[in-house]
Design a protein around this motif. Sequence first.
Motif, short mmCIF file in Angstrom:
data_model
loop_
_atom_site.label_atom_id
_atom_site.label_comp_id
_atom_site.label_asym_id
_atom_site.label_seq_id
_atom_site.Cartn_x
_atom_site.Cartn_y
_atom_site.Cartn_z
N LEU A 204 0.58 -1.76 0.16
CA LEU A 204 -0.13 -0.10 0.14
C LEU A 204 0.65 1.39 0.08
CD1 LEU A 204 -2.47 -1.14 2.31
CD2 LEU A 204 -2.94 -0.84 -0.21
N ALA A 205 1.90 1.17 0.67
CA ALA A 205 2.86 1.96 1.02
C ALA A 205 3.30 2.73 -0.71
CB ALA A 205 3.92 1.83 1.68
N ALA A 206 3.96 1.45 -0.81
CA ALA A 206 4.34 1.73 -2.15
C ALA A 206 3.25 2.46 -3.69
CB ALA A 206 5.08 0.51 -3.09
N SER A 207 2.12 1.17 -3.98
CA SER A 207 1.53 2.30 -4.19
C SER A 207 1.14 3.16 -4.37
CB SER A 207 -0.59 1.33 -4.45
OG SER A 207 -0.22 0.04 -4.48
N LEU A 208 1.41 3.60 -3.03
CA LEU A 208 0.97 5.26 -3.32
C LEU A 208 1.82 6.19 -3.26
CD1 LEU A 208 -1.45 6.83 -1.54
CD2 LEU A 208 -0.03 7.56 0.46
N ALA A 209 3.38 5.68 -2.65
CA ALA A 209 4.70 6.13 -3.97
C ALA A 209 4.44 6.68 -5.51
CB ALA A 209 5.65 5.74 -3.26
N CYS A 210 4.20 5.23 -6.17
CA CYS A 210 3.75 5.39 -7.02
C CYS A 210 3.17 6.13 -8.09
CB CYS A 210 3.24 4.36 -8.01
SG CYS A 210 4.56 2.44 -7.98
N GLY A 211 1.62 6.52 -7.13
CA GLY A 211 1.00 7.70 -8.01
C GLY A 211 1.87 9.22 -7.45
N PHE A 212 2.59 8.96 -6.70
CA PHE A 212 3.07 10.50 -7.01
C PHE A 212 4.66 10.75 -7.36
CE2 PHE A 212 0.71 11.00 -2.57
CZ PHE A 212 -0.31 11.64 -3.48
N ALA A 213 4.78 10.00 -8.73
CA ALA A 213 5.97 10.17 -9.07
C ALA A 213 6.33 10.73 -9.71
CB ALA A 213 6.17 8.64 -9.57
N THR A 214 7.40 11.52 -9.76
CA THR A 214 7.45 12.55 -10.39
C THR A 214 8.46 12.47 -11.43
OG1 THR A 214 9.59 13.48 -9.26
CG2 THR A 214 7.25 14.74 -9.07
N SER A 215 8.85 11.06 -11.83
CA SER A 215 10.56 10.91 -12.96
C SER A 215 9.79 8.38 -13.14
CB SER A 215 11.92 11.23 -12.75
OG SER A 215 12.51 10.38 -11.16
N MET A 216 10.51 8.60 -13.83
CA MET A 216 10.96 7.15 -14.18
C MET A 216 11.57 6.37 -13.35
SD MET A 216 9.15 5.21 -16.25
CE MET A 216 8.59 5.67 -18.03
N GLY A 217 12.93 7.34 -13.08
CA GLY A 217 13.18 6.17 -12.13
C GLY A 217 12.37 5.76 -10.69
N TRP A 218 12.00 7.21 -9.87
CA TRP A 218 11.64 7.12 -9.22
C TRP A 218 9.84 6.32 -8.95
CZ3 TRP A 218 8.65 12.17 -6.31
CH2 TRP A 218 7.58 11.82 -5.22
N LEU A 219 9.25 5.83 -10.09
CA LEU A 219 8.45 5.63 -10.16
C LEU A 219 8.65 3.61 -10.79
CD1 LEU A 219 4.81 4.80 -10.80
CD2 LEU A 219 5.73 4.61 -13.94
N ILE A 220 10.24 3.24 -11.23
CA ILE A 220 10.28 1.68 -11.79
C ILE A 220 10.87 1.35 -9.62
CG2 ILE A 220 12.38 0.54 -12.36
CD1 ILE A 220 12.13 2.59 -14.70
N ALA A 221 12.05 2.20 -9.22
CA ALA A 221 11.83 2.30 -8.23
C ALA A 221 10.37 1.68 -7.06
CB ALA A 221 12.72 3.29 -7.04
N CYS A 222 9.79 2.35 -7.04
CA CYS A 222 8.48 1.89 -5.79
C CYS A 222 7.83 0.80 -7.13
CB CYS A 222 7.83 3.19 -6.21
SG CYS A 222 7.88 3.95 -5.86
N ARG A 223 7.67 0.61 -7.90
CA ARG A 223 7.76 -0.42 -8.66
C ARG A 223 8.82 -1.39 -8.76
NH1 ARG A 223 3.15 -2.24 -10.48
NH2 ARG A 223 3.56 -3.47 -12.42
N VAL A 224 8.97 -1.97 -7.97
CA VAL A 224 9.89 -2.83 -7.37
C VAL A 224 9.48 -2.92 -6.14
CG1 VAL A 224 12.20 -3.08 -5.85
CG2 VAL A 224 12.33 -2.21 -9.07
N ILE A 225 9.78 -2.02 -5.42
CA ILE A 225 9.02 -2.26 -3.78
C ILE A 225 7.62 -3.12 -4.01
CG2 ILE A 225 8.24 -1.11 -1.28
CD1 ILE A 225 10.48 0.96 -2.21
#
Length: 496
Positions: free
Chosen positions: A85-106
């Motif tokens: 759930l924390a990673a899902s929340l962080a994915c939606g706030f991603a401002t870069s592809m690196g951020w999104l990929i890191a959250c998707r790994v989690i």
Amino acid sequence: MPLTLLRLRLVLVSLLAVSFLGALDNTVVATSLATVAGELGALQHMGWVVVGYTLASTVLIPVLGKLGDVVGPRLVFVSSLVLFLAASLACGFATSMGWLIACRVIQGMSSAGLQLMSQTIIARVAAPRARPRYMAIIGAAFPVAILIGPVLGGIITDSWGWPWVFWINVPVGGLALVLAVLAIPHIEGGSSARRFDVPGALTFTFVPVALVLGVSWAGDPSAGTAALVAFAVAALVFVVFLLVERRAAEPLVPLRHFANRTIAAGTVVSSIVGIGLFSITSYLPTYFQMAYRTSATVSGLVPIATVFGMLVSNLLTGFLASRTGRYRAFPIIGTTLGTFGLLIMALLPAGLPLWAPMAVMALVGLGTGAFMSLIVAVVQNAAPRGEVGVVTSTVNLTRQVGSTLATAVIGGIIGFGVAGRLPQGMDAADLTPQAVHASAPGTQAAIAGIYHEVFAPIFAVLALTYAIGIVAAVLLPHGRLSDELETAPASEPLSA
């Protein structure tokens, strides 16, 4: 102590909601990938949103299975859900592809815990005879997610924006978390020796990493050498991993379990799902767009028919196995139907009405669903109480790795096979369904014939894979699932 019926139902609702979220996560996200990549300005890294998730999930399957046996599945499940759930929340706030990929790994790491612990908790709180029914209900999340995920992802992206593809997990997952905390009982870790196989975990990590990298590079002609090196490294490290596991006091994947006929045969049967069906499903729309000259929308009807057949038989066989206590006939019938259906697909001439291959692939789905969830419950019944998580992770791991490998191999065969058969002057890079449909009738017929020639032997080999599954299913010992909540010793399956 057995749970009350109400509490067991609350546990099941929580596990079903979480399993559905995990299954839906990839299918919903896939629809919005182009939008996400465009807004974040990193189209070239788009594939890693999926690859990172898959890689993290695969790597942690055996680790979390063992951890569930050591500290108890409830703790791993709840922790994984909070992290998801924390990673899902962080994915939606991603401002870069690196951020999104890191959250998707989690997300991928936590999804492995949710998938495994859902099955392990059922094995620890429900009697063996009831498990096929519950496993079928939880297992239904996957085909349902395939059916509605792409449409739901498109609606959410168009209506609310792509961040809600991830944020939608939070309210549903939050409710499931509350139910899990209230309903799932404290389950002691069953492992007698609380030592963790760190060398095995570290060694194994390199295997799926190399495999997934090889798969991601296999479709790029310029990275062919890198893909071969990655697959070679995966094979070499896997041999090292097996040697480490043979010497480990508390191995991550206890190889001694494969001396048990139920576990060995059941693991082979389970791997058929990934190797024989999951691997080909993603290529079916392309095949029907080219060989049957259908539109992209119409070509999607064949995978839908396959998944719908899988959903129906998954639920039906789960309930029948729980009602009768008998399970051996269902994998035998299922693998036979899969063999028969894929063999027909290999012999089916191109150009027939679309209902013909739809009916055949629905038959393959019916066969696969007959043992998809059931075989997990059967293998769990043959495991010692303290190692249910490890055995569950082994079954899931062989299925996922088999799917990854087979998908890569099939993709390579299709790519090289089609390119090698194209008429002189035609470039495979420009061979899109739209371009083919706009070409002359003679060219369309030639391309249809090429795709049929390439896919026919693939279907035949997959039919052979299911035939191996028939042998493994026949080797499953006769038995009847017990109404008792105790787990049998590792040397024999539970019987009444």
